[in-house]
Design a protein around this motif. Sequence first.
Motif, short mmCIF file in Angstrom:
data_model
loop_
_atom_site.label_atom_id
_atom_site.label_comp_id
_atom_site.label_asym_id
_atom_site.label_seq_id
_atom_site.Cartn_x
_atom_site.Cartn_y
_atom_site.Cartn_z
N CYS A 144 -4.46 3.97 4.95
CA CYS A 144 -5.28 4.82 4.39
C CYS A 144 -6.39 5.43 4.91
O CYS A 144 -6.79 6.56 4.87
N CYS A 185 0.77 -1.08 -0.01
CA CYS A 185 -0.03 0.12 -0.21
C CYS A 185 0.98 1.34 -0.02
O CYS A 185 1.71 1.44 0.95
N SER A 224 0.37 4.16 1.05
CA SER A 224 0.07 4.89 2.06
C SER A 224 0.94 4.57 3.24
O SER A 224 1.08 5.36 4.33
N CYS A 283 -7.70 1.12 -1.26
CA CYS A 283 -7.27 0.63 -0.31
C CYS A 283 -7.97 1.24 1.22
O CYS A 283 -8.04 2.35 1.06
N CYS A 343 -6.86 0.07 4.00
CA CYS A 343 -6.12 -0.29 5.32
C CYS A 343 -5.99 0.90 6.29
O CYS A 343 -6.34 1.85 6.11
ZN LIG Z 1 -3.66 1.42 2.20
#
Ligand SMILES: [Zn+2]
Length: 315
Positions: A137, A82, A84, A132, A134
Amino acid sequence: MEDLVARGFTGVLHTFSENDYNWYRRQMERIVAVSHELGLEVQVGPWGLAHAFGGEAESLFMTQHPHLGQQFADGRRIGAGCPSQPEFRAFVKQWAQAAVDLGADRVFWDEPHWAHPVRFHPQPDSADAWTCVCEACTTAFRDRFGAEMPHELTEEVRSFREDVLTDFVRELVAHVDAIGGRSTVCLLPSVDGLHAVDSWEPVASAPGLDTLATDPYWSFFGLDVQEFVGGQARRTAELAQAHQLTPQIWIQGFKLGPDDEADIHAAVQAARDAGVEDLWTWGYEACGHMTHLDTREPERVWEILTEALTGGGRG
Ligand SMILES: [Zn+2]
C-alpha cells in the motif's frame, strides 16, 4: 434443498469457505449439483476468505502467508489479506475459478472490505484503527501521490483506500467474466464504519458485472427498517438500472425474534417498492444453528421470513 423448494424459494447461496475450498471440494460440487437438480439457482460466496469478505470463518491462507496481511496505522500486522498485494489477488482469483468450476450460477462477492477494527484491533475506536499501511500500500501510494503515505486518514489516504478496494472488486469481476462466470457484488451499506466501499458507481460500472447487491440489516445497525431498507434498495436499483444490472437485496434473517414480524414484512415490502425482485435472506432457518448470530425462536422467525419472501411456508 428440498425444504427450500417446498417453501417456494428459487435460489440458494452456498458458502464456499477456505475450509471447503481446501478440504471439501468434491462435497461442494455435490451440494451445488443437488441444488441444480431441484431447480434452484446457485450463488457461491467466499465466506470470510482471507478475512477480506463477509462471513464468520477462519483463514488458513493468512496463516500460511502472514506477510500478505493488512497493517493497521500503528504498524500492527493482522491476518486479513491486503488487496494491494498481487499474490493475495491471485489467490482470490483461484478461489473464483473453483467457484465457477463448482457450477455457481453467480459468484457472490460478499462485502469486500478493509479489516474490521472491531475484529482485529484492541481499541477499535482509536485513531490508528484502520488499514492498510503495508509495504504494497505504501509503495502504491507513493507511486500515485509522489509522497510518503501518512499514517493519518487524510483525504488522499481515504481516496487511496477506496480506490484500492474498488480496483480489487473490478479485477475480480473481470476475472469471473473472462472465465465464463457471472458476478454479484454485495456492498456493505455505508453506515458500517471505515472499511466499506463508499462510492458505488465505480463498482456498478465494472465491465462484466451481472448483479449489484447490498445487505441493509436494519436491526443489526439499529436503524429504521423502512427508511434504511427502502433507501438502500432504491440506491441499488437506480445504479443497477443505469448499468443494466440485476439489483439484489438481502433481508436480515438473524439476531431477530418473533416480535420482529412486522419489521420483516416491512423490509421485504420496502425492497419490492424500490423495484427489487431478486430478494434473499441470511440465513437458512434464521441462523438458529449459529451461536454468534443468536436468533430468538428461530423456527418461528424462519416461518415469518418464508411467508414474507415467498408467501409460502410449512406452517
Ligand atoms: Zn496493504
